[in-house]
Design a protein around this motif. Sequence first.
Motif, PDB file in Angstrom:
ATOM      1  N   ARG A  93       0.963  -1.295  -0.154  1.00 26.16           N
ATOM      2  CA  ARG A  93       0.176   0.573   0.285  1.00 26.16           C
ATOM      3  C   ARG A  93       0.683   1.462  -0.387  1.00 26.16           C
ATOM      4  NH1 ARG A  93      -3.468   2.999   4.160  1.00 26.16           N
ATOM      5  NH2 ARG A  93      -2.110   1.876   5.631  1.00 26.16           N
TER       6      ARG A  93
ATOM      7  N   GLU B   1      -0.265   8.577   0.388  1.00 25.61           N
ATOM      8  CA  GLU B   1       0.012   9.707   0.020  1.00 25.61           C
ATOM      9  C   GLU B   1       1.664  10.369   0.810  1.00 25.61           C
ATOM     10  OE1 GLU B   1      -1.762  13.129  -0.201  1.00 25.61           O
ATOM     11  OE2 GLU B   1      -2.544  12.670  -1.343  1.00 25.61           O
TER      12      GLU B   1
ATOM     13  N   ARG C  78       0.365  12.881  -4.542  1.00 27.76           N
ATOM     14  CA  ARG C  78      -0.579  12.819  -4.812  1.00 27.76           C
ATOM     15  C   ARG C  78      -0.785  12.832  -6.685  1.00 27.76           C
ATOM     16  NH1 ARG C  78      -3.079  17.568  -3.029  1.00 27.76           N
ATOM     17  NH2 ARG C  78      -3.740  16.004  -1.158  1.00 27.76           N
TER      18      ARG C  78
ATOM     19  N   GLN D   1      -1.500   9.577  -9.166  1.00 23.94           N
ATOM     20  CA  GLN D   1      -2.941   9.415  -9.859  1.00 23.94           C
ATOM     21  C   GLN D   1      -1.759   9.138 -11.863  1.00 23.94           C
ATOM     22  OE1 GLN D   1      -4.091  13.574  -9.756  1.00 23.94           O
ATOM     23  NE2 GLN D   1      -5.668  13.115  -8.593  1.00 23.94           N
TER      24      GLN D   1
ATOM     25  N   GLU E  77      -0.797   5.666 -11.311  1.00 31.34           N
ATOM     26  CA  GLU E  77      -2.862   4.421 -11.622  1.00 31.34           C
ATOM     27  C   GLU E  77      -2.897   4.543 -12.695  1.00 31.34           C
ATOM     28  OE1 GLU E  77      -7.341   4.726  -9.698  1.00 31.34           O
ATOM     29  OE2 GLU E  77      -5.577   6.432  -8.994  1.00 31.34           O
TER      30      GLU E  77
ATOM     31  N   THR F  29      -2.648   0.030  -9.101  1.00 34.41           N
ATOM     32  CA  THR F  29      -3.858  -0.209  -8.678  1.00 34.41           C
ATOM     33  C   THR F  29      -5.199   0.257  -7.266  1.00 34.41           C
ATOM     34  OG1 THR F  29      -5.899  -1.948  -9.079  1.00 34.41           O
ATOM     35  CG2 THR F  29      -4.412  -2.877  -8.076  1.00 34.41           C
ATOM     36  N   ARG F  30      -6.421   0.526  -7.699  1.00 32.51           N
ATOM     37  CA  ARG F  30      -6.642   0.034  -6.196  1.00 32.51           C
ATOM     38  C   ARG F  30      -7.259  -0.895  -5.093  1.00 32.51           C
ATOM     39  NH1 ARG F  30      -7.846   5.757  -4.214  1.00 32.51           N
ATOM     40  NH2 ARG F  30      -7.468   6.907  -6.033  1.00 32.51           N
ATOM     41  N   ASP F  31      -7.420  -0.732  -3.950  1.00 37.96           N
ATOM     42  CA  ASP F  31      -7.509  -1.598  -3.174  1.00 37.96           C
ATOM     43  C   ASP F  31      -8.629  -1.056  -1.966  1.00 37.96           C
ATOM     44  OD1 ASP F  31      -8.678  -3.685  -1.751  1.00 37.96           O
ATOM     45  OD2 ASP F  31      -6.580  -4.086  -0.733  1.00 37.96           O
TER      46      ASP F  31
ATOM     47  N   ARG G 168     -10.227   2.677  -0.833  1.00 42.22           N
ATOM     48  CA  ARG G 168      -9.929   4.004  -1.174  1.00 42.22           C
ATOM     49  C   ARG G 168      -8.295   3.581  -0.626  1.00 42.22           C
ATOM     50  NH1 ARG G 168     -12.453   7.264   3.531  1.00 42.22           N
ATOM     51  NH2 ARG G 168     -11.896   8.562   1.748  1.00 42.22           N
ATOM     52  N   SER G 169      -7.473   2.399  -1.066  1.00 42.34           N
ATOM     53  CA  SER G 169      -6.439   2.637  -0.339  1.00 42.34           C
ATOM     54  C   SER G 169      -5.183   2.090  -2.413  1.00 42.34           C
ATOM     55  CB  SER G 169      -5.675   1.490   0.105  1.00 42.34           C
ATOM     56  OG  SER G 169      -5.962   1.725   1.345  1.00 42.34           O
ATOM     57  N   LEU G 170      -4.737   2.563  -2.584  1.00 42.54           N
ATOM     58  CA  LEU G 170      -3.825   2.448  -3.268  1.00 42.54           C
ATOM     59  C   LEU G 170      -2.679   1.358  -3.606  1.00 42.54           C
ATOM     60  CD1 LEU G 170      -2.856   6.595  -5.602  1.00 42.54           C
ATOM     61  CD2 LEU G 170      -4.396   4.086  -6.421  1.00 42.54           C
TER      62      LEU G 170
END
Length: 217
Positions: free
Chosen positions: A29, A32, A47, A51, A54, A60-62, A64-66
């Motif tokens: 994970r 930021e 941030r 983005q 991504e 990738t998203r898990d 709300r986490s990246l």
Amino acid sequence: MQDTRPSQKDAYGLILESIDGGIYHPGDRLVESELADRFGVSRTPVREALQRLETQGMLTRDGRSLIVASLDHTQLAELYVVRGELEGLAARLAARHAAPEEVRVLRDMLDADQALVNDPAALSRANRRFHKQIHLASHNRFLVRQLDLVHRSMALLASTSLAAEGRGRGALEEHAVIVAAIEAGDGDAADRALRDHISHAFVTRLKLDAAKVEAAT
């Protein structure tokens, strides 16, 4: 006073290098605030860098986490197919366009890398430099750009195939064949040797992954 803090571009590059260097692995994970503290930048460029990564498929998203993305079997196969095609083309063009000095650099890399055969991590870094030199020797900026994207995705592999027993020595022998073909100006042979090299790496990767699955069951 001149502002020496890393820029947005630096934040992006630093995160990418951290993934490529194994500081962050697939599934890790990325937070930021923690990244901002680690790299000494404000949260805004971090941030924006996250983005961007991504969008490029590196994260990738898990919920709300990246998290750092991982490659499934199908994606891995697709990546190696594209890599083989593009790397082969780079070798073919290098055989046609490489200057004698560029071939000498490849030769020097071959010699220096012999000392790294028992150090998979160091050999992996040297391997990337070797392939990058072939890309540059192709003298085709558009091909180099596409190969940069491919090699960026290779960072999503949690380990190097060069860690497999005997693979380091085999890879260096394959490198020697590639360089010999480039030096001889034989585009067909260079293309074929580079594709064979990528194929052997893929087979090794599949065997490593199969062994992990077997060990986990």
